[in-house]
Motif scaffolding. Structure first.
Motif, PDB file in Angstrom:
ATOM      1  N   ARG A 169       0.809  -1.214   0.000  1.00 31.69           N
ATOM      2  CA  ARG A 169       0.000   0.000   0.000  1.00 31.69           C
ATOM      3  C   ARG A 169       0.846   1.270   0.000  1.00 31.69           C
ATOM      4  O   ARG A 169       0.367   2.337  -0.408  1.00 31.69           O
ATOM      5  CB  ARG A 169      -0.926   0.026   1.228  1.00 31.69           C
ATOM      6  CG  ARG A 169      -2.057  -0.987   1.183  1.00 31.69           C
ATOM      7  CD  ARG A 169      -3.002  -0.725   0.024  1.00 31.69           C
ATOM      8  NE  ARG A 169      -3.641   0.569   0.137  1.00 31.69           N
ATOM      9  CZ  ARG A 169      -4.780   0.767   0.796  1.00 31.69           C
ATOM     10  NH1 ARG A 169      -5.393  -0.226   1.399  1.00 31.69           N
ATOM     11  NH2 ARG A 169      -5.310   1.966   0.847  1.00 31.69           N
ATOM     12  N   LEU A 172       0.801   3.300  -3.114  1.00 24.76           N
ATOM     13  CA  LEU A 172      -0.364   4.105  -3.487  1.00 24.76           C
ATOM     14  C   LEU A 172      -0.204   5.551  -3.049  1.00 24.76           C
ATOM     15  O   LEU A 172      -0.892   6.432  -3.557  1.00 24.76           O
ATOM     16  CB  LEU A 172      -1.636   3.516  -2.859  1.00 24.76           C
ATOM     17  CG  LEU A 172      -2.003   2.106  -3.318  1.00 24.76           C
ATOM     18  CD1 LEU A 172      -3.256   1.635  -2.609  1.00 24.76           C
ATOM     19  CD2 LEU A 172      -2.192   2.069  -4.830  1.00 24.76           C
ATOM     20  N   ARG A 173       0.702   5.792  -2.103  1.00 25.00           N
ATOM     21  CA  ARG A 173       0.936   7.157  -1.649  1.00 25.00           C
ATOM     22  C   ARG A 173       2.036   7.826  -2.461  1.00 25.00           C
ATOM     23  O   ARG A 173       2.354   8.982  -2.228  1.00 25.00           O
ATOM     24  CB  ARG A 173       1.314   7.162  -0.166  1.00 25.00           C
ATOM     25  CG  ARG A 173       0.252   6.583   0.730  1.00 25.00           C
ATOM     26  CD  ARG A 173       0.576   6.829   2.190  1.00 25.00           C
ATOM     27  NE  ARG A 173       1.724   6.067   2.644  1.00 25.00           N
ATOM     28  CZ  ARG A 173       1.659   4.846   3.161  1.00 25.00           C
ATOM     29  NH1 ARG A 173       0.484   4.241   3.251  1.00 25.00           N
ATOM     30  NH2 ARG A 173       2.741   4.221   3.576  1.00 25.00           N
ATOM     31  N   SER A 174       2.637   7.094  -3.368  1.00 25.07           N
ATOM     32  CA  SER A 174       3.749   7.628  -4.146  1.00 25.07           C
ATOM     33  C   SER A 174       3.654   7.125  -5.565  1.00 25.07           C
ATOM     34  O   SER A 174       2.975   6.149  -5.855  1.00 25.07           O
ATOM     35  CB  SER A 174       5.098   7.183  -3.554  1.00 25.07           C
ATOM     36  OG  SER A 174       5.202   7.578  -2.205  1.00 25.07           O
ATOM     37  N   THR A 180       3.803  12.158  -5.087  1.00 31.40           N
ATOM     38  CA  THR A 180       2.440  11.841  -5.465  1.00 31.40           C
ATOM     39  C   THR A 180       2.107  12.439  -6.825  1.00 31.40           C
ATOM     40  O   THR A 180       2.424  13.578  -7.120  1.00 31.40           O
ATOM     41  CB  THR A 180       1.469  12.399  -4.398  1.00 31.40           C
ATOM     42  OG1 THR A 180       1.676  11.668  -3.197  1.00 31.40           O
ATOM     43  CG2 THR A 180       0.033  12.239  -4.834  1.00 31.40           C
ATOM     44  N   LEU A 192      -9.202  15.134  -2.409  1.00 31.89           N
ATOM     45  CA  LEU A 192      -8.204  14.293  -1.763  1.00 31.89           C
ATOM     46  C   LEU A 192      -7.627  14.979  -0.531  1.00 31.89           C
ATOM     47  O   LEU A 192      -7.371  14.325   0.491  1.00 31.89           O
ATOM     48  CB  LEU A 192      -7.090  13.964  -2.761  1.00 31.89           C
ATOM     49  CG  LEU A 192      -6.020  12.975  -2.301  1.00 31.89           C
ATOM     50  CD1 LEU A 192      -6.652  11.657  -1.885  1.00 31.89           C
ATOM     51  CD2 LEU A 192      -4.998  12.743  -3.405  1.00 31.89           C
ATOM     52  N   TRP A 193      -7.449  16.293  -0.594  1.00 30.01           N
ATOM     53  CA  TRP A 193      -6.934  17.024   0.566  1.00 30.01           C
ATOM     54  C   TRP A 193      -7.935  16.990   1.717  1.00 30.01           C
ATOM     55  O   TRP A 193      -7.553  16.876   2.886  1.00 30.01           O
ATOM     56  CB  TRP A 193      -6.626  18.460   0.168  1.00 30.01           C
ATOM     57  CG  TRP A 193      -6.154  19.313   1.318  1.00 30.01           C
ATOM     58  CD1 TRP A 193      -6.822  20.336   1.915  1.00 30.01           C
ATOM     59  CD2 TRP A 193      -4.910  19.191   2.015  1.00 30.01           C
ATOM     60  NE1 TRP A 193      -6.082  20.869   2.929  1.00 30.01           N
ATOM     61  CE2 TRP A 193      -4.890  20.181   3.018  1.00 30.01           C
ATOM     62  CE3 TRP A 193      -3.809  18.350   1.881  1.00 30.01           C
ATOM     63  CZ2 TRP A 193      -3.824  20.340   3.883  1.00 30.01           C
ATOM     64  CZ3 TRP A 193      -2.746  18.521   2.752  1.00 30.01           C
ATOM     65  CH2 TRP A 193      -2.761  19.506   3.731  1.00 30.01           C
ATOM     66  N   GLY A 196      -8.628  12.540   2.148  1.00 26.39           N
ATOM     67  CA  GLY A 196      -7.602  11.511   2.082  1.00 26.39           C
ATOM     68  C   GLY A 196      -7.038  11.139   3.437  1.00 26.39           C
ATOM     69  O   GLY A 196      -7.235  11.830   4.447  1.00 26.39           O
ATOM     70  N   GLU A 200      -1.519  10.249   2.647  1.00 26.42           N
ATOM     71  CA  GLU A 200      -1.855  10.698   1.298  1.00 26.42           C
ATOM     72  C   GLU A 200      -1.880  12.221   1.218  1.00 26.42           C
ATOM     73  O   GLU A 200      -1.450  12.812   0.223  1.00 26.42           O
ATOM     74  CB  GLU A 200      -3.214  10.126   0.893  1.00 26.42           C
ATOM     75  CG  GLU A 200      -3.204   8.619   0.716  1.00 26.42           C
ATOM     76  CD  GLU A 200      -4.593   8.050   0.501  1.00 26.42           C
ATOM     77  OE1 GLU A 200      -4.724   7.054  -0.220  1.00 26.42           O
ATOM     78  OE2 GLU A 200      -5.560   8.608   1.063  1.00 26.42           O
ATOM     79  N   ARG A 201      -2.342  12.856   2.277  1.00 25.70           N
ATOM     80  CA  ARG A 201      -2.419  14.319   2.282  1.00 25.70           C
ATOM     81  C   ARG A 201      -1.022  14.932   2.355  1.00 25.70           C
ATOM     82  O   ARG A 201      -0.739  15.944   1.706  1.00 25.70           O
ATOM     83  CB  ARG A 201      -3.276  14.790   3.459  1.00 25.70           C
ATOM     84  CG  ARG A 201      -4.722  14.318   3.390  1.00 25.70           C
ATOM     85  CD  ARG A 201      -5.494  14.773   4.615  1.00 25.70           C
ATOM     86  NE  ARG A 201      -5.729  16.199   4.581  1.00 25.70           N
ATOM     87  CZ  ARG A 201      -5.782  16.971   5.663  1.00 25.70           C
ATOM     88  NH1 ARG A 201      -5.569  16.440   6.870  1.00 25.70           N
ATOM     89  NH2 ARG A 201      -6.003  18.266   5.560  1.00 25.70           N
ATOM     90  N   ALA A 203       1.737  13.566   1.194  1.00 24.79           N
ATOM     91  CA  ALA A 203       2.343  13.381  -0.126  1.00 24.79           C
ATOM     92  C   ALA A 203       1.733  14.349  -1.144  1.00 24.79           C
ATOM     93  O   ALA A 203       2.436  14.903  -1.996  1.00 24.79           O
ATOM     94  CB  ALA A 203       2.152  11.938  -0.580  1.00 24.79           C
ATOM     95  N   LEU A 204       0.414  14.561  -1.041  1.00 24.32           N
ATOM     96  CA  LEU A 204      -0.256  15.480  -1.965  1.00 24.32           C
ATOM     97  C   LEU A 204       0.264  16.902  -1.777  1.00 24.32           C
ATOM     98  O   LEU A 204       0.554  17.612  -2.754  1.00 24.32           O
ATOM     99  CB  LEU A 204      -1.765  15.437  -1.744  1.00 24.32           C
ATOM    100  CG  LEU A 204      -2.588  16.421  -2.586  1.00 24.32           C
ATOM    101  CD1 LEU A 204      -2.527  16.035  -4.052  1.00 24.32           C
ATOM    102  CD2 LEU A 204      -4.037  16.468  -2.102  1.00 24.32           C
TER     103      LEU A 204
END
Length: 538
Positions: A169, A172-174, A180, A192-193, A196, A200-201, A203-204
């Protein structure tokens, strides 16, 4: 023996759990339904287990079929040359510790060559063979340092596989390069912000910040008040990328944050902006503590450290309580000088250059504290001029310069210089002082090492070999040389692979160990040359 009849429909040998118990204890100590006495008991146990296995599998009820996953996105990059694909499979098959420890022999450490192989493959734009993706993702899961290069090489198929295996998993963050991938759909970034997962946030935010610093900052401002303290700290750290004067207003507000760690990070970022208001405030405090006394025979820097840490200093990031064994006043002084723009000192200390400032004597034992703070400021502000002054000449006694009081500080100062200058300084250091303190300094030099640096390392290893000691104290440098020396140096090393005549002062068997270490080094360099050639093949 258990004589209870088996229930209707039960296997002749009993339940699976009973069969496992008998297998663990042995048929001589435990029996099961339908067991034949004597030497046939183990065979009967295996027969019963086979029957029960079939029964268990046949008893599984069919479930509703899941939706078939969408095909993976195509990877338009060219396929690896066959020789390079075989090499990658070999590198991935190697596992740390497979040799059981102890003497390494002459075989190269393949896992340590994998990062270099991935970097070359990414530079040349090849796609990963689909059949190696599981092993590649497993390697990246085990070693976080591999992830950016491994995921860039794995491409879109890695993301497709990661959705099917929870152990992958992290992918999925990269995506490519470990950053990202920004969604292309309108409004998807905001969604997503807002919705997520935390990772994830983070990385975003880093990805948005890398593409548009202002957009990344505005994304953070919109939800700042509702974020948890530990999350605010991680988000704030993302502003290091693309830090600019436009960030100052937001960072000034963060100085009033409820979290001490958030306030300290905001202050550190502001002090890295020489034109910020915080930098000006810290400069005013610092110059009030440091001056030049011209009343003596030669100019001397005098220091009057702060007598208190007031509320305004705390708000600007000065930590009031020093660590154990550190005096309060010296602790406060160091933080003020570290955060003040280095350009401040030219005006304050009579228009002197960094080299002239560093050469001035400092009264009352404050030199180590003052110069160490200037070292930290040079690193934080990425100032190569001050770094050169504080490093001094590599051939000077102790080669540390007046401010670099540790190898770690020297390495940080070197990192602010260009790759060529960095390699030249470290080569000069090794030429004068040998390899005993060079490991950390070599770690900040660009790979492959420049010719002069590589020759300095080889010459120093040769001198250490002739000294007759065991090579173990140089194993760290030898390991770096295997990964960082230019493969063209292999020819120069051939003469060192033979066992030398041992002198009377040599440690017993040291020559054999040195020959083995040089043989491994030469083998590794030639392997690296072969790797590069394979990735160049049409």
């Amino acid at each position: 023996m258990n004589t209870t009849p088996a229930p209707a429909g039960a296997p002749a040998g009993g339940s699976w759990e009973e069969l496992v118990t008998v297998a663990l204890l042995g048929t001589e100590r435990r029996t099961f339904q339908g067991q034949h006495p004597g030497r046939e008991a183990p065979v009967a146990l295996l027969d019963a287990a086979a029957v029960e296995t079939v029964r268990r599998r046949a008893g599984v009820r069919p479930a509703r079929a899941a939706a078939r996953p969408e095909p993976a996105a195509p990877d338009p990059r060219p396929a690896l040359p066959p020789a390079a694909a075989r090499r990658l499979a070999t590198l991935l098959a190697d596992r740390p510790g497979a040799g059981g420890g102890g003497r390494r022999g002459t075989a190269p450490d393949l896992m340590e060559l994998l990062p270099q192989w991935l970097a070359l493959a990414n530079t040349r734009g090849f796609a990963a063979p689909p059949q190696v993706l599981p092993a590649l993702l497993d390697a990246a899961r085990a070693r976080t340092d591999l992830r950016p290069a491994a995921l860039a090489f794995a491409g879109p198929r890695a993301l497709w596989l990661a959705r099917l295996n929870p152990e992958w998993r992290f992918a999925l963050r990269s995506s490519s390069g470990g950053a990202t991938a920004l969604p292309e759909e309108p409004g998807r970034i905001q969604q997503l912000w807002q919705e997520g997962l935390f990772a994830e946030r983070v990385a975003l935010l880093s990805a948005v910040r890398a593409e548009d610093p202002s957009a990344g900052r505005e994304l953070l401002v919109a939800t700042w008040a509702t974020e948890r303290a530990e999350d605010r700290l991680m988000f704030l750290d993302s502003l290091r990328s693309g830090l600019c004067a436009e960030d100052e207003e937001f960072l000034e507000r963060a100085l009033a944050d409820r979290s001490r760690n958030v306030r300290a990070t905001a202050a550190e970022l502001l002090s890295a902006l020489p034109g910020s208001a915080l930098a000006a405030r810290m400069a005013a405090r610092a110059v009030s503590c440091v001056a030049v006394d011209h009343t003596r025979g030669t100019p001397v820097v005098t220091v009057e450290a702060p007598h208190e840490c007031d509320a305004a200093m705390e708000r600007d990031g000065v930590v009031p309580k020093p660590p154990a064994g550190r005096g309060e006043r010296s602790w406060w002084l160091g933080q003020l000088v570290e955060a003040a723009p280095l350009a401040t000192w030219r005006e304050r200390l009579g228009g002197r250059s960094p080299e002239e400032v560093v050469a001035l004597p400092v009264a009352d034992g404050w030199q180590a504290e003052l110069h160490a703070a200037w070292c930290r400021a040079a690193v934080r502000q990425h100032d190569p001029g001050w770094s050169r002054a504080l490093l001094g000449a590599p051939s000077a006694p102790e080669a540390g310069g007046p401010g670099a009081v540790s190898l770690a500080e020297r390495a940080k100062l070197l990192a602010t210089l260009g790759a060529g200058e960095r390699a030249e300084w470290v080569a000069g250091f090794i030429g004068t002082h040998g390899l005993s303190e060079a490991f950390q300094l070599l770690g900040v030099c660009a790979v492959p090492w420049a010719g002069g640096l590589g020759r300095a390392v080889v010459d120093a290893l040769d001198i250490a070999r002739d000294a007759g000691s065991y090579p173990w104290s140089f194993s760290g440098v030898m390991g770096l040389a295997e990964r960082c020396l230019d493969p063209a140096e292999a020819g120069r090393l051939e003469g060192l692979t033979s066992v030398p005549d041992e002198s009377e002062r040599a440690a017993p068997g040291a020559g054999d160990y040195w020959a083995e270490a040089f043989q491994r080094l030469v083998t590794t360099l030639r392997l690296r040359a072969a790797m590069s050639a394979e990735l160049t093949a049409p």
